[in-house]
Scaffold this motif. Structure first.
Motif, short mmCIF file in Angstrom:
data_model
loop_
_atom_site.label_atom_id
_atom_site.label_comp_id
_atom_site.label_asym_id
_atom_site.label_seq_id
_atom_site.Cartn_x
_atom_site.Cartn_y
_atom_site.Cartn_z
N UNK A 101 0.83 -1.20 0.00
CA UNK A 101 0.00 0.00 0.00
C UNK A 101 0.87 1.25 0.00
N UNK A 102 0.28 2.31 -0.51
CA UNK A 102 0.96 3.60 -0.56
C UNK A 102 0.66 4.35 0.72
N UNK A 103 1.70 4.73 1.44
CA UNK A 103 1.55 5.37 2.75
C UNK A 103 2.06 6.80 2.73
N UNK A 104 1.22 7.72 3.17
CA UNK A 104 1.65 9.07 3.49
C UNK A 104 1.85 9.12 5.00
N UNK A 105 3.10 9.22 5.42
CA UNK A 105 3.43 9.26 6.84
C UNK A 105 3.72 10.71 7.21
N UNK A 106 2.82 11.30 7.97
CA UNK A 106 2.95 12.72 8.32
C UNK A 106 2.91 12.88 9.83
N UNK A 119 -3.02 5.10 2.15
CA UNK A 119 -3.06 5.03 3.61
C UNK A 119 -2.37 6.26 4.18
N UNK A 120 -2.91 6.80 5.26
CA UNK A 120 -2.26 7.90 5.95
C UNK A 120 -2.06 7.50 7.40
N UNK A 121 -0.93 7.90 7.98
CA UNK A 121 -0.63 7.59 9.37
C UNK A 121 0.28 8.67 9.93
N UNK A 122 0.40 8.71 11.25
CA UNK A 122 1.20 9.73 11.91
C UNK A 122 0.31 10.78 12.56
N UNK A 123 0.91 11.58 13.42
CA UNK A 123 0.13 12.54 14.19
C UNK A 123 -0.68 13.52 13.37
N UNK A 124 -0.14 13.98 12.23
CA UNK A 124 -0.84 14.94 11.40
C UNK A 124 -2.06 14.30 10.74
N UNK A 125 -2.08 12.96 10.67
CA UNK A 125 -3.22 12.26 10.10
C UNK A 125 -4.47 12.41 10.96
N UNK A 126 -4.32 12.95 12.17
CA UNK A 126 -5.48 13.21 13.02
C UNK A 126 -6.22 14.48 12.60
#
Length: 344
Positions: A131-136, A263-270
């Motif tokens: 999957x393609x992940x944006x980790x922010x 997929x997005x994950x990390x604190x900014x993903x909130x």
């Protein structure tokens, strides 16, 4: 089924969790440090490390009690071994080593970024590789192709500030309080996102990476001009960040055929506005959109426990002399980028 004790201490949250390999979070305890750092408008590493020392043992004891388990009942101990503030990382990792040695259990040293990268799989058992992940997050902004446990290909990273770092600095510049991300989002909801003309660094460029330092400087100039409210500046800043994230992610989608999901994950993903924009982008490209629940986006021990569980199930454990690391890229073979490049 195995049960993993996870410990997180990479920044300003101390946390402990018990996570089962069938994706049940049996217990989760977290101690934040907002009160300690608020007078300084940001995280002070020495204060954070001392707070971790005070909090980690009681949290582990409380998590075990919540799950009704003893140390002998777990199958492995997982802890963040980096990247992060090195003093905090050492506190959690040394604690995990001591517990693993005392209980005769395997140790799993978890990359904090892998914790974020795999956290969507804890919440969504249908999410398949690749999957393609944006980790922010506060310290990182990356696009990664997640092909499996320990298998990451970095497609883009920031050449200067991370998105979360820009949120924190904007909050400080505007006097919005700490922590910065939620403060900016709250103020932005009251402002006009088109009120302040702010730059969109690298948007439309063939270079795949992110840049937020110039945007942060533009916020400073807008504040000093005195012609716009803090709410309008916050809204315009958030809109600029969204435009940058969407433009760069759209480019990554085109370069990552075969991805099962965005997929997005990390604190900014909130951030709700960012999640909404990414969901729209995913739907436009006929991709499922996956985001962890809000509590799994910010730093927590459940994601460390789950990453530990995935690594444990893959037979990946670590010796007791594994080092703590301030820097630890998920893709060590990724090409160096111009600029600082230290957040790759």
């Amino acid at each position: 089924m195995a049960v993993i004790l996870g410990i997180e201490s990479s920044c300003d949250e101390t946390a402990a969790a018990l996570v089962a390999t069938d994706r049940r979070v049996l217990a989760h305890r977290l101690a934040g440090q907002e009160a300690e750092h608020r007078p300084y408008g940001g995280v002070v590493p020495e204060i954070a490390a001392r707070a971790h020392v005070e909090a980690v043992t009681p949290l582990v004891e409380a998590a075990l009690a919540d799950a009704g388990l003893g140390l002998g009942d777990i199958d492995a101990v997982a802890a963040t071994a980096g990247p992060g503030l090195i003093g905090g990382v050492m506190v959690g990792l040394v604690t995990a080593k001591a517990l693993a040695l005392a209980a005769g259990k395997p140790l799993v040293a978890v990359n904090h970024l892998e914790g974020h990268a795999l956290s969507p799989r804890l919440a969504d058992p249908t999410l398949a590789y690749p999957y393609l992940l944006l980790l922010v997050s506060g310290g990182h902004c990356q696009l990664l192709l997640v092909a499996g446990v320990g298998r990451y290909r970095r497609l883009a990273t920031t050449i200067d500030d991370a998105a979360g770092e820009a949120f924190d600095k904007t909050a400080k510049l505007l006097g919005l309080g700490f922590p910065g991300g939620p403060a900016v989002e709250k103020a932005a909801a009251l402002g006009n996102p088109k009120a302040v003309p702010l730059p969109r660094p690298l948007v439309g460029r063939t270079e795949p990476h992110f840049s937020f330092a110039g945007l942060k400087s533009a916020v400073l100039r807008a504040r000093d001009a005195g012609t716009h409210s803090a709410e309008d500046i916050a809204a315009s800043f958030q809109a600029a960040v969204i435009d940058c994230l969407i433009d760069r992610t759209k480019r990554a989608i085109a370069g990552a055929p075969g991805s099962t999901a965005l997929v997005v994950a990390g604190g900014v993903a909130a951030n709700g506005a960012i999640r909404g924009a990414l969901q729209t982008l995913a739907h436009a490209h006929d991709l499922p959109f996956v985001a962890p629940p809000l509590w799994l986006c910010t730093d927590n021990a459940a994601m460390i426990g789950w990453a530990g569980a995935e690594r444990f199930m893959a037979g990946l454990t670590d010796p007791l002399d594994v080092p703590a690391r301030a820097r630890w890229p998920l893709d060590p073979d990724a090409e160096a980028v111009r600029g600082a490049g230290v957040k790759a």
